[in-house]
Scaffold this motif. Sequence first.
Motif, PDB file in Angstrom:
ATOM      1  N   PHE A  96       4.424   6.297   2.289  1.00  0.00           N
ATOM      2  CA  PHE A  96       3.789   7.646   1.776  1.00  0.00           C
ATOM      3  C   PHE A  96       4.769   8.533   1.363  1.00  0.00           C
ATOM      4  N   GLU A  97       4.247   9.445   0.430  1.00  0.00           N
ATOM      5  CA  GLU A  97       4.803  10.492  -0.029  1.00  0.00           C
ATOM      6  C   GLU A  97       3.985  11.871   0.491  1.00  0.00           C
ATOM      7  N   THR A  98       4.805  12.998   0.495  1.00  0.00           N
ATOM      8  CA  THR A  98       4.199  14.296   0.453  1.00  0.00           C
ATOM      9  C   THR A  98       4.879  15.156  -0.309  1.00  0.00           C
ATOM     10  N   CYS A  99       4.400  16.498  -0.474  1.00  0.00           N
ATOM     11  CA  CYS A  99       4.597  17.354  -1.484  1.00  0.00           C
ATOM     12  C   CYS A  99       5.215  18.562  -0.972  1.00  0.00           C
ATOM     13  N   PRO A 100       6.070  19.356  -1.782  1.00  0.00           N
ATOM     14  CA  PRO A 100       6.533  20.701  -1.244  1.00  0.00           C
ATOM     15  C   PRO A 100       5.388  21.477  -1.084  1.00  0.00           C
ATOM     16  N   HIS A 101       4.336  21.858  -1.462  1.00  0.00           N
ATOM     17  CA  HIS A 101       3.361  22.614  -0.932  1.00  0.00           C
ATOM     18  C   HIS A 101       2.659  22.236   0.490  1.00  0.00           C
ATOM     19  N   TYR A 102       2.592  21.070   0.480  1.00  0.00           N
ATOM     20  CA  TYR A 102       2.311  20.590   2.201  1.00  0.00           C
ATOM     21  C   TYR A 102       3.526  21.187   3.019  1.00  0.00           C
ATOM     22  N   LEU A 103       4.699  21.223   2.764  1.00  0.00           N
ATOM     23  CA  LEU A 103       6.014  21.406   3.471  1.00  0.00           C
ATOM     24  C   LEU A 103       6.227  22.907   3.670  1.00  0.00           C
ATOM     25  N   GLU A 104       5.427  23.872   2.781  1.00  0.00           N
ATOM     26  CA  GLU A 104       5.829  25.272   2.745  1.00  0.00           C
ATOM     27  C   GLU A 104       4.780  25.895   3.099  1.00  0.00           C
ATOM     28  N   PHE A 105       3.446  25.670   3.016  1.00  0.00           N
ATOM     29  CA  PHE A 105       2.054  26.575   3.058  1.00  0.00           C
ATOM     30  C   PHE A 105       1.300  26.265   3.968  1.00  0.00           C
ATOM     31  N   ILE A 135       0.728  -1.151  -0.153  1.00  0.00           N
ATOM     32  CA  ILE A 135       0.072   0.075  -0.097  1.00  0.00           C
ATOM     33  C   ILE A 135       0.761   1.233   0.027  1.00  0.00           C
ATOM     34  N   HIS A 136       0.483   2.066  -0.701  1.00  0.00           N
ATOM     35  CA  HIS A 136       1.263   3.516  -0.860  1.00  0.00           C
ATOM     36  C   HIS A 136      -0.010   4.674  -0.757  1.00  0.00           C
ATOM     37  N   PHE A 137       0.337   5.870   0.021  1.00  0.00           N
ATOM     38  CA  PHE A 137      -0.439   6.816   0.188  1.00  0.00           C
ATOM     39  C   PHE A 137       0.079   7.970  -0.583  1.00  0.00           C
ATOM     40  N   VAL A 138      -0.579   8.502  -1.496  1.00  0.00           N
ATOM     41  CA  VAL A 138      -0.100   9.823  -2.024  1.00  0.00           C
ATOM     42  C   VAL A 138      -0.588  10.904  -1.439  1.00  0.00           C
ATOM     43  N   HIS A 139       0.449  12.024  -1.684  1.00  0.00           N
ATOM     44  CA  HIS A 139       0.087  13.215  -1.090  1.00  0.00           C
ATOM     45  C   HIS A 139      -0.498  13.380   0.073  1.00  0.00           C
ATOM     46  N   VAL A 140       0.115  12.999   0.977  1.00  0.00           N
ATOM     47  CA  VAL A 140      -0.443  12.953   2.540  1.00  0.00           C
ATOM     48  C   VAL A 140       0.013  14.333   3.171  1.00  0.00           C
ATOM     49  N   SER A 141      -1.166  14.745   3.752  1.00  0.00           N
ATOM     50  CA  SER A 141      -1.124  16.369   3.780  1.00  0.00           C
ATOM     51  C   SER A 141      -1.186  16.708   5.511  1.00  0.00           C
ATOM     52  N   SER A 142      -1.343  15.647   6.391  1.00  0.00           N
ATOM     53  CA  SER A 142      -1.583  15.888   7.838  1.00  0.00           C
ATOM     54  C   SER A 142      -0.461  15.226   8.477  1.00  0.00           C
ATOM     55  N   LYS A 143      -0.411  15.760   9.699  1.00  0.00           N
ATOM     56  CA  LYS A 143       0.252  15.061  10.980  1.00  0.00           C
ATOM     57  C   LYS A 143      -0.128  13.791  11.212  1.00  0.00           C
ATOM     58  N   LYS A 144      -1.387  13.688  11.487  1.00  0.00           N
ATOM     59  CA  LYS A 144      -1.932  12.600  11.828  1.00  0.00           C
ATOM     60  C   LYS A 144      -2.189  11.686  11.043  1.00  0.00           C
ATOM     61  N   GLY A 145      -2.434  11.724   9.665  1.00  0.00           N
ATOM     62  CA  GLY A 145      -2.470  10.906   8.753  1.00  0.00           C
ATOM     63  C   GLY A 145      -1.162  10.156   8.668  1.00  0.00           C
TER      64      GLY A 145
END
Length: 439
Positions: free
Chosen positions: A250-259, A224-234
């Motif tokens: 899982f992966e995250t994206c630059p916009h979640y790391l900056e904004f 299983i892989h989760f794309v564009h994870v945006s939250s701490k709890k997730g």
Amino acid sequence: MRLLKNARTPRGVVNIAFDSMIRALYDELPNDTEFDEVLDVSGKLVLPGCIDAHVHFNDPGFTGREDFFTGTSAAAAGGITTVIDMPCTSLPPVTDTEALERKLEAISGKAVVDHALWGGIRSNDCFSEKRIERLWDEGVTGFKIYTISGMETFEALSHPQIERVFRVFDGTEILFGFHAEDADVIDASKLDSFDWKNFPLIRSVGAETEAIRNVLSSQHNNRIHFVHVSSKKGAEMILDAKRKGRDVSFETCPHYLEFVWQDYERLRGKLKTVPPVKFSSDRNALRRMVANGTVDFITTDHAGVEYESGKNCARFEDIYCGIPGTQTMVPYVVSEFYIRRGVPLETIANLLSTNPAKRHGLYPKKGSLEVGSDADFTVIDMDGAEPLDEAKLRCKGKYSPFHGRTFPVKIDRTIVRGRTVYASDRIEKGHGEWIRRVT
């Protein structure tokens, strides 16, 4: 053979001999070896070719937003040597081998960089084990599944449908990638208005975590892989499952790391995507996970659109959800985490190259600076750059939430299988090849 001289890599300063593949690594150059060309990269960083494992290049079908030439041109200008394109924003979507063949025909000769492809599973189709197996055998790197979707051509799977997929493919090597937001939680938000202030409360942390919980509740043994994870709890839920032995990433994206959500007031459409950026606690936690290497890798979820018609809308709810990011990911990550935060270069290489190559079955052909790997190199100039001008992006969507941001690094050149496809603002069309999964 050619030579990268004095390359500053995660393993130290080395000299790399290559043609289409890496042929030798020298700590000290031998006196008896001649090279056809010597590229002196003294003082520059050299990473194994960076990979963006989550892009929407819309070809064929929605090429007014992006096509494979413009998308891979942006990738090359951003130091990306391989992209992995999503199945859902093509017509037809890549859910069977016939659609795969049509896609490959449509993009033939366009790509600047190498490209692998996701397959997909959608509720529009009658479930077919053979369709999925055949597409996997053709070399796709995984299967994208939505738990919520606004696309008529790629409808979401319900939890019972996901459980059926898991049961049928229990114990196999197939990778299933999830856009994890729960439709029932979103529908139950019952907010009176839809504006930038409410957006992260509608597409909420709870919606992400409930979808992650449902997927991880399966007792079957699936990758299983989760794309564009945006939250701490997730992210914490995924890491907890990993600690308990689940084969999950899982992966995250630059916009979640900056904004954060307040940035919508200033950036509006330039920042709108789904899942939306969340709160400072989420951003800061994801930054810590990047720094300590517990995020598996970073992607962009690159999805652009023509700015005036798709982004410059009076009503926030009418704005197209998507950010073009493949040209800015590497400069951002190297600047923010290697230079500013002192994250080790090996961790940066894992996040941008090695880990996505391994998870998607492309390693060691991709994601490696070892002898026998493809000669893919991202060469980064440490002397700084001008402020980012969104008008100069190579993709069709000429906008970026990073517009005006000055990164202290810039891409010097991008080399794919031994050939320079980007340098001094020049692009070489047509060199990119389709890369099947190798493991």
